[in-house]
Write a protein that holds these residues in place. Structure first.
Motif: not given
Length: 835
Positions: A466-467, A469-471, A473-474
């Motif tokens: 699930r992380n 997506v956050n990865i 974005r960075k």
């Protein structure tokens, strides 16, 4: 090629009509390339009967061959085949056939059933006229240059093809179909050279198997599917058979049941390498890297390319992130090397993820299997066999990812298995290739902080994705992969035991000198990883800012300090493989602002660059990546923190006392004999940078308040927490007394003291009280003779330790020493949780 068709019944005619209909539908889309281009090379006699044998039976393959034969005017494989007075229902057989409705498995058989029936008529005169023609059908064979995931996914490979996959493969890759006919096998000649039809059947089957393997290997590359080709060899090996017998006797079970257990272990361990998956992963990772990284830089690859020629390769990179193994395989693949088989912890063998990792070359191992001799035998044999096949290996001898940014103490398990495998069959020389991987930001950074702060390590699970997506974005900056100096195993064996070539290593045996070889090898690997480090902008920012009291510096001072750090690394001549960012100090600061790891606070008297508490903890990781490059120079700077003058002779003596501890913690490359020269070189570099002045044997720092004194203090501050940890350990020992603590109690008391000091003095670095670092220091104290054990396993020390503790006043301020002594606990009744 003409032949009179035998009379056939109604069912056969209906079946033939059905095949004709399917064939017409299929060939609206399928386009075939027939090989060889000149079919006359095959020397097929048009006047003699032809019996086809397919490599693997599939309805689509049969229909494709049938259409090709129709266009060529050859006998059709679907027609009945007359032999003397008998008749076979069709004119083809299959070397391999898979059974099962949903899960397709290879049927265990030595011969094609139709071929057996054909040779069952060996007593007839017509059988000698039969020509057996091997036919290979490859749909979408190895599209290496394709940029379509679907075409790659459904390309031809060595794996088992289910009906649905075969359907999709035909639809997607049908226009890239190859049909290759082989030279016919003359049945008459084989019968003349063998004693009976059974022997003739065996010979023809072997000839066909060899032919089909050569054709498939030439078209799509060698079979690297370990599960299908190696599991049986592992189970049938002598060492595993002995372990199976022992398991059956020990557990009072049948040998068949013990063999099933061994087979289960082999399937749990083995990789399932897939060319198609690797090509798909290449496309996905190319996209992934471009989204999260500014670039991937590779250093010293040309030296590796020259050194590896003629060697089996074992890649031994540092372990900083889950990205490591994907990144290294990706880089090797793009530089013309087959991705290695990677030893992965069994914790990664999760549903969905595990099978994909296997197809990328991962094989799984349990954390410990000393008490499982059958598992150990299976695993050791598996590694031996893949090395024998020339498969490159990759594993992380640290055992787990570093949470502090330093290299972790090496574990010798995989190294020992590899060395023993080589000793059993030293057919080709073995080369260990250390690899340094440096990041500017870490995807796992937040989890590392929580684990160092004392939270329980979370096991890997599918929810971790699930992380992703956050990865995405960075921005994670740039990654550097640097190839260190390789280590040739034969040279090391010659150093430790020149007669090793004449010793025969039996299964399971360990020569007495093996432990020393593995220890030396693991130490060299770690040293060579550090000797190929890259100093990136984040390393420089982290080292400079964290040395300041509030993790903030005037922007001009920060830029000058970054310049000092770059020059210290350059002048120390640590290794010719060390690389340093080409950015100017000003560009480094701007880059840190862009990455979001520091912030600029504007002020009328000059801008301030700072970082907050959370980011400061993350920056300790990147400071530690390159701490070894500054270690000796920073130690010298530390000696001037509380005094203005120190004699060179005293500095050298103190360095000899401290160096063994720094060497063990940071894997420094110099021997004790080389240390004096290294210290002198570092002193000269500080003099050249005007941070020290020399007057004969006396070294002196600039007066307090000067810029030079300030930068020297910051340089020493980069290593100060290391010496604070050392002093905590000694203070705990001295306060409790000799012979009062055992090792476990000492570790726990040190951690408690460090945690309290961290809270009182706002060090804000969980790695300050990391158990591994205290454990390394305590082990080094044993090796250096500062500590020993009495008959009750309690720790004993003498005046040498007290003298070492007194010398700490040169490095540590009175305030810090007083605080450490005050908070140092005496022996406590440890709870189960603490212990």
């Amino acid at each position: 090629m003409q032949r009179t068709s035998p009379s056939i019944g109604l069912p056969a005619r209906l079946y033939g009509a059905w095949l004709n209909l399917l064939r017409r539908i299929l060939h609206w889309w399928v386009r075939t390339t027939v090989l060889p281009e000149d079919l006359s090379e095959l020397d097929i006699d048009p006047e003699r009967p032809v019996f086809y044998v397919l490599d693997t039976y599939a309805l689509s393959s049969l229909l494709i061959v049938d259409e090709v034969c129709r266009k060529l005017g050859w006998p059709r494989p679907g027609e009945a085949f007359r032999v003397g007075e008998g008749m076979l229902p069709r004119s083809y057989g299959a070397s391999r056939r898979y059974g099962g409705v949903f899960i397709r498995r290879l049927q265990r058989r030595r011969h094609s059933q139709m071929l057996r029936q054909l040779l069952g008529h060996a007593d007839t005169t017509d059988i000698a006229q039969v020509q057996i023609v091997p036919v290979s059908v490859l749909i979408g064979r190895a599209p290496d240059k394709e940029d379509s995931i679907f075409k790659i996914l459904f390309s031809e490979n060595w794996g088992v093809a289910g009906r649905i996959r075969r359907l999709f493969s035909t639809v997607i890759n049908g226009r890239a179909t190859m049909v290759q006919f082989g030279k016919p096998v003359d049945v008459g000649e084989v019968l003349a050279e063998t004693e009976d039809s059974s022997q003739a059947l065996g010979r023809i089957s072997r000839v066909l198997r060899v032919h089909f393997k050569r054709v498939r290997t030439a078209a799509i590359g060698p079979d690297r599917s370990h599960r299908r080709t190696l599991v049986e060899r592992v189970i049938r090996s002598e060492s595993v058979q002995q372990a199976i017998t022992a398991k059956a006797r020990r557990d009072d079970i049948s040998e068949d049941k013990a063999e099933l257990i061994a087979r289960k272990y082999a399937r749990e361990i083995s990789a399932d390498y897939s060319y198609a998956f690797v090509r798909i992963a290449d496309l996905l990772l190319t996209w992934f890297w471009s989204r999260i990284y500014r670039g991937v830089v590779v250093h010293h690859f040309s030296q590796f390319r020259e050194a590896q020629a003629g060697h089996e390769i074992v890649y031994v990179p540092c372990h900083r992130s889950h990205i490591d193994y994907m990144l290294l395989s990706y880089l090797l693949y793009h530089r013309g090397f087959v991705p290695p088989h990677i030893a992965a912890g069994v914790n990664l063998n999760m549903p969905l993820v595990g099978p994909l990792l296997r197809r990328g070359g991962a094989f799984f191992l349990r954390r410990s299997f000393r008490s499982q001799p059958l598992y150990a035998a299976v695993f050791n044999q598996y590694v031996t066999l893949i090395l024998d096949r020339g498969v490159a290996l990759e594993y992380f001898i640290e055992g787990t990812r570093s949470r502090t940014g330093r290299l972790l103490p090496p574990k010798g398990g995989m190294l020992s298995i590899t060395v023993r495998a080589f000793l059993r069959n030293p057919s080709r020389p073995l080369l260990f290739q250390p690899v340094y991987i440096g990041y500017e930001r870490l995807a796992e950074g937040s989890s590392y902080i929580s684990e160092l702060s004392g939270q329980q390590k979370k096991p890997e699970s599918l929810s971790d994705f699930r992380n992703l997506v956050n990865i995405l974005r960075k921005n994670y900056g740039e990654v550097t992969v640097s190839f260190g100096e390789p280590i040739k195993l034969e040279s090391m064996l010659d150093d430790h035991n020149p007669g090793w070539r004449g010793e025969k290593l039996d299964n399971g045996s360990k020569p007495p000198w093996l432990g020393d070889v593995v220890d030396d090898l693991s130490e060299r690997i770690m040293v060579n990883i550090n000797r190929s480090a890259d100093v990136n902008p984040v390393n420089l920012l982290a080292t400079a800012l964290l040395a300041s009291r509030k993790h903030a510096l005037d922007e001009d001072d920060l830029e000058k300090m970054i310049g000092v750090l770059k020059n210290v690394v350059r002048l120390s001549s640590y290794s010719d493989r060390i690389t340093i960012t080409r950015m100017t100090p000003g560009q480094v600061v701007e880059y840190g602002l862009e990455l979001g790891i520091v912030e600029r606070q504007e002020h009328r008297l000059g801008n301030i660059i700072r970082t907050d508490a959370t980011r400061a903890v993350l920056l300790t990781y990147f400071r530690n990546n390159t701490a070894h490059l500054l270690a000796v120079t920073a130690w010298i700077a530390c000696c001037f923190l509380n005094t203005q003058r120190v004699r060179r002779s005293r500095l050298r003596n103190l360095s000899r006392t401290v160096y063994p501890f720094l060497q063990r913690e940071l894997f420094l490359p110099w021997s004790d004999e080389e240390l004096d020269g290294v210290v002198e070189r570092c002193i000269d570099s500080l003099i050249e940078l005007e941070l020290l002045r020399a007057s004969g044997d006396v070294l002196q720092r600039a007066p307090g308040g000067s810029d030079e004194s300030y930068y020297l203090r910051l340089l020493g501050g980069s290593l100060l927490q290391t010496f604070e940890r050392y002093f905590i350990t000694m203070a705990v020992l001295v306060k409790n007394g000799s012979g009062k603590l055992n090792r476990r109690q000492l570790e726990q008391l040190c951690i408690l003291a460090a945690q309290r000091i961290s809270l009182l003095h706002e060090f804000e670095a969980p790695e300050f009280y990391d158990r591994t670092l205290f454990r390394q220091f305590i082990e080094a104290m044993f090796e250096s003779g500062f500590l020993s054990r009495d008959e009750d396993s309690c720790l004993v020390f003498g005046k040498q330790l007290e003298t070492f503790a007194r010398d700490a006043k040169l490095v540590l301020s009175k305030e810090i020493r007083h605080t450490i002594i005050q908070v140092t606990p005496e022996l406590l009744e440890l709870t189960g949780e603490e212990s």
